[in-house]
Design a protein around this motif. Structure first.
Motif, short mmCIF file in Angstrom:
data_model
loop_
_atom_site.label_atom_id
_atom_site.label_comp_id
_atom_site.label_asym_id
_atom_site.label_seq_id
_atom_site.Cartn_x
_atom_site.Cartn_y
_atom_site.Cartn_z
N GLU A 153 0.82 -1.20 0.00
CA GLU A 153 0.00 0.00 0.00
C GLU A 153 0.86 1.25 0.00
N GLU A 154 1.89 1.29 0.82
CA GLU A 154 2.73 2.48 0.91
C GLU A 154 3.56 2.66 -0.35
N ILE A 155 4.13 1.59 -0.88
CA ILE A 155 4.91 1.70 -2.12
C ILE A 155 4.01 2.15 -3.27
N ALA A 156 2.81 1.58 -3.37
CA ALA A 156 1.88 1.97 -4.43
C ALA A 156 1.48 3.43 -4.29
N ARG A 157 1.29 3.89 -3.06
CA ARG A 157 0.93 5.30 -2.86
C ARG A 157 2.04 6.22 -3.37
N GLN A 158 3.29 5.87 -3.08
CA GLN A 158 4.41 6.69 -3.54
C GLN A 158 4.58 6.60 -5.05
N LEU A 159 4.36 5.43 -5.62
CA LEU A 159 4.43 5.30 -7.08
C LEU A 159 3.37 6.17 -7.75
N ALA A 160 2.18 6.20 -7.17
CA ALA A 160 1.09 6.98 -7.75
C ALA A 160 1.41 8.46 -7.79
N GLU A 161 2.31 8.92 -6.94
CA GLU A 161 2.65 10.34 -6.88
C GLU A 161 3.70 10.75 -7.91
N LEU A 162 4.36 9.78 -8.56
CA LEU A 162 5.36 10.13 -9.57
C LEU A 162 4.67 10.76 -10.78
N PRO A 163 5.23 11.82 -11.35
CA PRO A 163 4.55 12.51 -12.47
C PRO A 163 4.40 11.66 -13.72
N GLU A 164 5.26 10.65 -13.90
CA GLU A 164 5.16 9.78 -15.08
C GLU A 164 4.04 8.75 -14.97
N THR A 165 3.55 8.53 -13.77
CA THR A 165 2.63 7.42 -13.52
C THR A 165 1.32 7.58 -14.26
N ARG A 166 0.90 6.53 -14.95
CA ARG A 166 -0.43 6.44 -15.54
C ARG A 166 -1.33 5.52 -14.73
N VAL A 167 -0.83 4.33 -14.43
CA VAL A 167 -1.65 3.33 -13.75
C VAL A 167 -0.80 2.62 -12.70
N CYS A 168 -1.40 2.37 -11.54
CA CYS A 168 -0.76 1.56 -10.52
C CYS A 168 -1.84 0.70 -9.87
N LEU A 169 -1.70 -0.62 -9.99
CA LEU A 169 -2.73 -1.55 -9.55
C LEU A 169 -2.15 -2.61 -8.64
N GLY A 170 -2.89 -2.94 -7.58
CA GLY A 170 -2.57 -4.11 -6.79
C GLY A 170 -3.18 -5.33 -7.46
N LEU A 171 -2.43 -6.44 -7.50
CA LEU A 171 -2.86 -7.62 -8.24
C LEU A 171 -2.78 -8.87 -7.36
N THR A 172 -3.55 -9.85 -7.76
CA THR A 172 -3.35 -11.21 -7.27
C THR A 172 -3.44 -12.13 -8.47
N GLY A 173 -2.53 -13.08 -8.56
CA GLY A 173 -2.50 -13.96 -9.72
C GLY A 173 -1.34 -14.92 -9.61
N SER A 174 -0.89 -15.39 -10.76
CA SER A 174 0.16 -16.42 -10.76
C SER A 174 1.51 -15.86 -10.35
N ARG A 175 1.74 -14.58 -10.59
CA ARG A 175 3.01 -13.97 -10.20
C ARG A 175 2.84 -12.45 -10.18
#
Length: 353
Positions: free
Chosen positions: A261-283
């Motif tokens: 959650e904290e890493i995703a929050r910081q990634l979302a604040e980068l000006p280049e960011t378009r999409v940041c999603l938490g996932l569950t899956g095979s990897r």
């Protein structure tokens, strides 16, 4: 801006003022032209004319995206699609015509396509992935990642064309993003309204009212309620290859669950960011997309992420060769909108395909 990017602007008719207009409508997608003109120091008629030219040419458009309320009720997946040799664009074109496939990207890497889909239940998502997407002629294999959280969407990205004073002027009384997800289910009229907005997110209230057979005040009230309840958000898009950020990249990463959650929050604040999603899956448990000015910036971005987030491990990476569809808009090879397939999570996919 690079010389190549400036040449694209000149050739296809986008300039810095147009980008400022796009930025303004990202802050307030249905702002009156008087308000936009005041912020840009332009006559409202000039602003309206510029927007009409861009919209008619498919260079920019306003479209809805699911707000937190609807995102919480839908089941969204990012699907890697492996195609038979030479059939990638054929498969992409077929998927692009499906209202449950919101975005279709042709990419580099081990898969041929990345497709973002949303359906109303896990059962319908499962059936769609197996019986519709997975059974398409030309599809060899698929791998699905279920979206568990949304930290940034494409509508959050900005071209950085306005100064702080202009941004403050436009954001003062614009619509605010709901901070909590609602629990109300959409009425048929709400769904019809959202589908109409897929075609033109700035459609006049009078036109929307006429299409729905209701009063203008009813449409105004429903739009406000949908936005306030976290069901609807509007976003202003631009033809990506002409935006000054012509490179789109995707990273699939793994981060410690307790830190996601904290890493995703910081990634979302980068000006280049378009999409940041938490996932569950095979990897991988995090999907990250950025718009960049050059391919060299992709390597620099990974270096930045490695320095800032040492516990983030990149498992896979891709460059988007072409968006075939983005949030319901069919795009040509230059990224211009040439059609629309309204996004309709709540319809039965097997009535249509």
């Amino acid at each position: 801006m690079t010389d190549d990017a400036q040449d694209s602007f000149t050739t296809l008719g986008i300039d810095e003022t147009d980008l400022s207009l796009v930025h303004a409508l990202q802050l307030d997608p249905r702002a009156p032209w008087t308000k936009v003109g005041a912020a840009l120091d332009l006559d409202p008629v000039t602003v309206a004319r510029r927007w009409a030219r861009m919209a008619d040419a498919g260079l920019a458009w306003v479209t809805p995206q699911m707000g937190q309320g609807q995102s919480a009720r839908a089941f969204t997946a990012v699907v890697e699609v492996h195609c038979e040799a030479g059939r990638s664009l054929e498969v992409a074109a077929t998927l692009a015509r499906q209202p449950h496939a919101f975005t279709v990207e042709h990419t580099t890497g081990s898969r041929d396509l990345l497709v973002t889909v949303a359906l109303p239940s896990l059962a319908t998502l499962s059936r769609y992935l197996v019986e519709s997407l997975g059974a398409l002629p030309g599809v060899r294999e698929t791998r699905s990642h279920l979206v568990t959280s949304v930290h940034a969407q494409g509508g959050d990205w900005r071209p950085r064309a306005l100064d702080p004073q202009q941004r403050a002027q436009l954001a003062t009384d614009g619509p605010e993003r709901a901070t909590t997800a609602g629990t109300r289910r959409l009425t048929d009229q709400d769904r019809q309204l959202m589908l109409l907005l897929c075609a033109d997110g700035r459609a006049p209230l009078t036109d929307l009212a006429a299409e729905l057979g209701v009063s203008v005040s009813t449409v105004r009230r429903r739009l406000h309620a949908l936005a306030a309840g976290g069901d609807l958000e509007l976003r202003c898009e631009v033809a990506q290859p002409l935006s000054g950020w012509p490179i789109a990249t995707w990273l699939l990463a793994e981060v410690p669950g307790a830190e996601r959650e904290e890493i995703a929050r910081q990634l979302a604040e980068l000006p280049e960011t378009r999409v940041c999603l938490g996932l569950t899956g095979s990897r991988g448990n995090l999907s990250y997309s950025a718009w960049l000015r050059s391919l060299d910036d992709a390597e620099r971005l990974e270096q930045l992420l490695a320095q800032r987030f040492p516990r983030l491990v990149v498992l896979d990476r891709a460059v988007v060769l072409r968006f075939v569809k983005r949030m319901g808009r069919l795009l040509d090879p230059v990224g211009r909108s040439v059609g629309v397939v309204p996004m309709d999570v709540w319809s039965d996919p097997f009535d249509e395909y």
